[in-house]
Write an enzyme that holds these catalytic residues in place. Structure first.
Site, PDB file in Angstrom:
ATOM      1  N   ASP A  18     -11.544   4.387  20.928  1.00 43.64           N
ATOM      2  CA  ASP A  18     -10.851   3.194  20.431  1.00 43.64           C
ATOM      3  C   ASP A  18     -11.130   1.973  21.321  1.00 43.64           C
ATOM      4  OD1 ASP A  18      -9.244   1.746  18.776  1.00 43.64           O
ATOM      5  OD2 ASP A  18      -7.362   2.518  19.573  1.00 43.64           O
ATOM      6  N   ASN A  66     -10.766   4.749   7.664  1.00 39.80           N
ATOM      7  CA  ASN A  66     -11.659   3.665   8.102  1.00 39.80           C
ATOM      8  C   ASN A  66     -12.479   3.049   6.954  1.00 39.80           C
ATOM      9  OD1 ASN A  66     -12.389   5.140  11.366  1.00 39.80           O
ATOM     10  ND2 ASN A  66     -10.934   3.519  10.845  1.00 39.80           N
TER      11      ASN A  66
HETATM   12  C1  FPP Z   1     -12.375   2.446  16.927  1.00 44.47           C
HETATM   13  O1  FPP Z   1     -12.383   1.189  17.553  1.00 44.47           O
HETATM   14  C2  FPP Z   1     -13.740   2.852  16.682  1.00 44.47           C
HETATM   15  C3  FPP Z   1     -14.249   3.217  15.477  1.00 44.47           C
HETATM   16  C4  FPP Z   1     -13.446   3.239  14.235  1.00 44.47           C
HETATM   17  C5  FPP Z   1     -15.677   3.577  15.340  1.00 44.47           C
HETATM   18  C6  FPP Z   1     -16.234   4.419  16.449  1.00 44.47           C
HETATM   19  C7  FPP Z   1     -17.670   4.589  16.193  1.00 44.47           C
HETATM   20  C8  FPP Z   1     -18.640   4.565  17.141  1.00 44.47           C
HETATM   21  C9  FPP Z   1     -18.381   4.471  18.583  1.00 44.47           C
HETATM   22  C10 FPP Z   1     -20.056   4.690  16.732  1.00 44.47           C
HETATM   23  C11 FPP Z   1     -20.300   5.997  16.052  1.00 44.47           C
HETATM   24  C12 FPP Z   1     -21.605   6.460  16.361  1.00 44.47           C
HETATM   25  C13 FPP Z   1     -21.927   7.690  16.806  1.00 44.47           C
HETATM   26  C14 FPP Z   1     -23.282   7.860  17.325  1.00 44.47           C
HETATM   27  C15 FPP Z   1     -21.008   8.855  16.844  1.00 44.47           C
HETATM   28  P1  FPP Z   1     -11.811  -0.075  16.788  1.00 44.47           P
HETATM   29  O2  FPP Z   1     -12.929  -0.670  16.012  1.00 44.47           O
HETATM   30  O3  FPP Z   1     -10.638   0.336  15.976  1.00 44.47           O
HETATM   31  O4  FPP Z   1     -11.400  -0.999  17.957  1.00 44.47           O
HETATM   32  P2  FPP Z   1     -10.217  -2.069  17.956  1.00 44.47           P
HETATM   33  O5  FPP Z   1      -8.933  -1.284  17.882  1.00 44.47           O
HETATM   34  O6  FPP Z   1     -10.389  -2.747  19.271  1.00 44.47           O
HETATM   35  O7  FPP Z   1     -10.427  -2.962  16.784  1.00 44.47           O
END
Ligand code: FPP
Length: 241
Positions: A18, A66
């Site tokens: 996250d 998501n």
């Molecule tokens: C949450 O942070 C993150 C996600 C929903 C996506 C995670 C995906 C990756 C790290 C890439 C996937 C790739 C591979 C190779 C497995 P957020 O976007 O909710 O962060 P925020 O809360 O700060 O908005």
């Protein structure tokens, strides 16, 4: 650090990656840039966990919820995931040397067919690897997972293969995506949030939680060590005294 620096290691670590969006926002970048950095952190920490001797680790990459994000962000995450899968196949020898078995948790029917095919291939090619079992949760939702398990058991009862009295927690656990893997011992969530977000609800029944304010792209091997240190000191009672 090496695994022997810890008196006890969790058998199964779960990680909620996250804070990518906030990391990007702080730098005036698009959210997808945060996911690009997050994917790099994922590679580093997965490899590090294997070198420490952790046997199972699960990363939450994309939840069933998501899909409600803007289309370009969903595409960016799926693209990064696809790149990782292609890289895993392109560098198969290297990956086999690292001993990483890759598995994917989640509803594959909701994923683009090309990606779903790559997932099947990567799973098949790495299935004999034993150093670390690395799970990536994609299009994953724990309530949906449990519902699917209950439905499959109900089918067996209907077909006369099972009696209702034979339904045990072990049977339910065996029908989850993590079927043959141990329950989660340690759940790591960076970025200051303290929620479980429909992630491995059944498997985390007795998990220890570790939170940190670090945003996932900034998460380092030292942070992972800190989580393991904290886990080492926990007095796990599993409901006993
Ligand atoms: C949450 O942070 C993150 C996600 C929903 C996506 C995670 C995906 C990756 C790290 C890439 C996937 C790739 C591979 C190779 C497995 P957020 O976007 O909710 O962060 P925020 O809360 O700060 O908005």
């Amino acid at each position: 650090m090496t695994g022997s620096d810890f008196s006890v290691l969790p058998r199964h670590v779960a990680v909620i990656m996250d804070g990518n969006g906030r990391w990007a926002k702080k730098r005036g970048l698009a959210r997808s840039e945060g996911h690009i950095e997050g994917a790099k952190t994922f590679r580093r920490i997965g490899e590090y966990a294997g070198n420490l001797g952790i046997k199972h680790i699960t990363f939450y990459a994309f939840s069933t919820e998501n899909w409600s994000r803007p289309e370009n962000e969903v595409n960016a995450i799926m693209h990064l995931f696809g790149d990782y899968l292609k890289e895993a196949l392109d560098r198969l020898d290297e990956n086999l040397k690292k001993g990483i078995r890759l598995r994917f948790l989640g509803d594959r029917t909701g994923i683009a067919p090309e990606l779903a095919n790559l997932m099947d291939t990567v799973e098949k090619y790495t299935e004999n690897m034993t150093k670390i079992n690395l799970n990536i949760a994609v299009n994953y939702g724990s309530q949906q997972e449990i519902t699917g398990a209950v439905q499959s058991i109900a089918e067996d009862v209907k077909a006369g293969l099972l009696q209702p009295g034979q339904i045990t927690p072990e049977l339910i656990a065996s029908r989850l995506y993590t079927g043959d893997q141990p329950p989660v011992d340690l759940m790591i969530r960076p970025s200051g949030e303290q929620r479980i977000s429909n992630f491995l609800l059944w498997q985390s029944a007795y998990a220890e939680f570790w939170y940190s304010d670090v945003l996932w792209p900034d998460f380092t091997e030292r942070d992972f060590d800190e989580a393991l240190r904290s886990y080492e000191k926990r007095n796990r009672r599993f409901g006993g005294v």
